[in-house]
Design a protein around this motif. Structure first.
Motif, mmCIF file in Angstrom:
data_model
loop_
_atom_site.group_PDB
_atom_site.id
_atom_site.type_symbol
_atom_site.label_atom_id
_atom_site.label_comp_id
_atom_site.label_asym_id
_atom_site.label_seq_id
_atom_site.Cartn_x
_atom_site.Cartn_y
_atom_site.Cartn_z
ATOM 1 N N LYS A 51 0.804 -1.224 0.000
ATOM 2 C CA LYS A 51 0.000 0.000 0.000
ATOM 3 C C LYS A 51 0.840 1.280 0.000
ATOM 4 C CE LYS A 51 -4.028 2.175 2.080
ATOM 5 N NZ LYS A 51 -5.100 2.066 3.090
ATOM 6 N N THR A 83 0.225 3.981 -2.920
ATOM 7 C CA THR A 83 -0.275 5.293 -2.515
ATOM 8 C C THR A 83 0.671 6.401 -2.977
ATOM 9 O OG1 THR A 83 -1.329 4.306 -0.566
ATOM 10 C CG2 THR A 83 -1.024 6.692 -0.554
ATOM 11 N N ASN A 106 0.330 6.974 -6.715
ATOM 12 C CA ASN A 106 -0.950 7.613 -7.031
ATOM 13 C C ASN A 106 -0.906 9.115 -6.732
ATOM 14 O OD1 ASN A 106 -3.842 7.560 -7.716
ATOM 15 N ND2 ASN A 106 -4.138 7.964 -5.539
ATOM 16 N N ILE A 107 -0.329 9.464 -5.579
ATOM 17 C CA ILE A 107 -0.254 10.878 -5.193
ATOM 18 C C ILE A 107 0.668 11.648 -6.135
ATOM 19 C CG2 ILE A 107 0.628 12.429 -3.402
ATOM 20 C CD1 ILE A 107 -0.468 10.422 -1.333
ATOM 21 N N PRO A 116 -2.492 10.514 3.288
ATOM 22 C CA PRO A 116 -2.716 9.075 3.060
ATOM 23 C C PRO A 116 -1.411 8.277 2.954
ATOM 24 C CG PRO A 116 -4.155 10.379 1.662
ATOM 25 C CD PRO A 116 -3.183 11.341 2.276
ATOM 26 N N LEU A 117 -0.395 8.902 2.369
ATOM 27 C CA LEU A 117 0.899 8.219 2.253
ATOM 28 C C LEU A 117 1.539 8.071 3.631
ATOM 29 C CD1 LEU A 117 3.300 7.024 0.779
ATOM 30 C CD2 LEU A 117 4.089 9.358 0.288
ATOM 31 N N ALA A 121 -0.192 5.344 5.530
ATOM 32 C CA ALA A 121 0.135 4.001 5.004
ATOM 33 C C ALA A 121 1.507 3.551 5.490
ATOM 34 C CB ALA A 121 0.090 4.011 3.477
#
Length: 483
Positions: free
Chosen positions: A31, A35, A38-39, A74-75, A78
């Motif tokens: 994850k 993540t 994606n960011i 979010p990173l 994670a």
């Protein structure tokens, strides 16, 4: 908010960031990596690549400071969650498994197999009579898992295999043309770090995996340069005599003696790098207790698991392509097309059905597939026979057999214990000419192949016997001649 940078590896500084780049930066797989990508690819595409890397390194170094950040939270979460994850527990009791030739197997291999049988994903296992200690799963270990693949359960040399070509040439040719055959081997084979200046083309290099899987893409050029070559260590190419037994065989050949070529090698640096990369990914994604850490697995429902499966199969097919080119070169020198060819992997994972009809992933790390009617080759040493075998489909062995004689001495122990004079005498008695190879591959460093075959008489039927006569190993072009 700048923090000290974490520098692990050297990612490319041009192009789009990939998961492999993040692994080199020290990012845990799973994850956090997904993540991060994606960011970066959503919010920071305008930043130069170097600045993207610095930003991610800052978050990795101090994720607690980014928990409330508008886009990076979010990173950070994670990464923090990954760091807090407890190791996956082993089952308290191990599943039972069958051991073949237990009296000849060292305790280290037995202990490794015991641990493998405690994995939560394990469905069954067996230990072959040539087993010895390795990394993770012992060499000679067979392990069935549910919907999971273990990179170290396959091994570092993915797709390592045997290949034999049988020719309609009288075996008297071996003795009458010994010098000629020695020259064929030295001219037409390459070992270890040596390779052909102009490799032969092969369709394997056009496979889509070479462009679709990042770690494989970086290995393509090296793979091409090593096409048709063999690894070092215990890998070999040899001329010898095959004796086919009985009137009925899969090749439609009459019983009797034939000249044959036998080769043993794997997927070279391609397989080794795939194994190393995905083992690290597995260990990051699947934290296990220290004693089991090399048995980390990848779920086949994950992106990494699917990637490894594709890369593993590519490496196996690449190993096969190398063998085919070795045999093609030598067949051209002989001026004959082979009557038959036999080959099999012994470092691989297969999707198979267990006794109940359930699909399992069967890892054979140094074990020969031996399903009912399946043909394979179990070699001895440079001076003892090998065997063409037909599998009996024994369920207790997970349709497997040994992949050779198995070591009784480590390479270091063999070098310290054995003498060159003793090895030369052994080869002369067996009427074998050796090109290359050191004391670490001396016949006495291995188990008695006849005893190993006796231990697995319920697993395979012997169809033919191969006697090595001219053996090529390693990189050294010197050879030990016989009287």
């Amino acid at each position: 908010m700048k923090q000290k940078k974490i520098k692990k590896g050297r990612p490319n500084l041009t192009g789009k960031l990939t998961a492999q780049d993040l692994v080199k930066l020290g990012f845990p797989s799973g994850k956090p990596t997904g993540t991060a990508l994606n960011i970066i690819h959503t919010y920071f595409t305008e930043l130069p690549r170097l600045h993207q890397i610095e930003l991610l390194q800052d978050v990795l170094a101090a994720p607690d400071q980014y928990q409330l950040h508008a886009t990076l939270a979010p990173l950070a979460q994670a990464i923090l969650h990954r760091k807090e994850s407890a190791p996956i527990s082993l089952n308290e009791t191990k599943l039972p498994y069958t051991i073949y030739g237990a009296e000849g197997i060292e305790q280290g291999a037995l202990s490794q197999m015991d641990i493998a049988m405690q994995l939560p994903v394990t469905q069954g296992g067996a230990l072959m009579p040539d087993a010895h200690q390795g990394y993770g799963l012992p060499v000679g270990g067979v392990l069935a898992t549910h919907h999971a693949v273990i990179p170290y359960g396959v091994g570092v040399d993915i797709g390592c295999r045997m290949s034999m070509s049988i020719f309609a040439i009288n075996t008297s040719y071996l003795e009458a043309n010994r010098d000629k055959l020695i020259k064929m081997l030295t001219d037409s084979t390459r070992f270890g770090n040596n390779a052909f200046k102009k490799p032969m083309d092969h369709e394997i290099m056009s496979r889509p995996e070479f462009s679709e899987i990042p770690v494989v893409r970086e290995l393509k050029e090296r793979a091409y340069m090593q096409l048709g070559s063999s690894g070092g260590g215990n890998h070999f190419v040899e001329f010898g005599e095959v004796e086919l037994h009985g009137a009925d065989n899969e090749f439609g050949l009459k019983p009797g003696s034939y000249l044959a070529i036998l080769s043993h090698s794997g997927s070279r640096r391609l397989g080794a790098n795939i194994a190393g990369y995905y083992t690290k990914v597995a260990m990051d994604a699947c934290p296990l207790p220290q004693e089991a850490k090399h048995l980390a697995w990848l779920g086949l429902d994950t992106e990494a698991g699917q990637e490894y499966w594709l890369a593993m199969n590519l490496a196996g097919d690449y190993a096969s392509a190398c063998h085919h080119q070795i045999h093609e070169r030598l067949a051209a020198k002989l001026g004959e097309a082979p009557l038959a060819r036999i080959e099999n992997h012994h470092n691989f994972a297969w999707k198979e059905k267990d006794a109940t009809g359930k699909e399992v992933i069967v890892h054979r790390k140094g074990a020969t597939p031996a399903g009912k009617g399946v043909m394979g080759i179990i070699p001895g040493t440079m001076a003892t026979p090998g065997f063409i075998v037909r599998g009996k489909g024994e369920i207790a062995s997970l349709n497997s057999a040994s992949h050779g004689a198995g070591r009784t001495m480590s390479r270091t122990q063999a070098i310290k214990t054995l003498s060159q004079h003793e090895m030369s005498d052994y080869l002369k008695q067996a009427n074998v000419a050796l090109i290359g190879a050191g004391l670490d591959e001396a016949p006495r460093a291995y188990k008695d192949i006849h005893q190993v075959m006796a231990y697995q008489k319920d697993l395979v039927e012997v169809v033919g016997t191969f006697y090595p006569k001219i053996v090529r190993m390693n990189e050294d072009k010197k050879y030990v001649e016989v009287d």
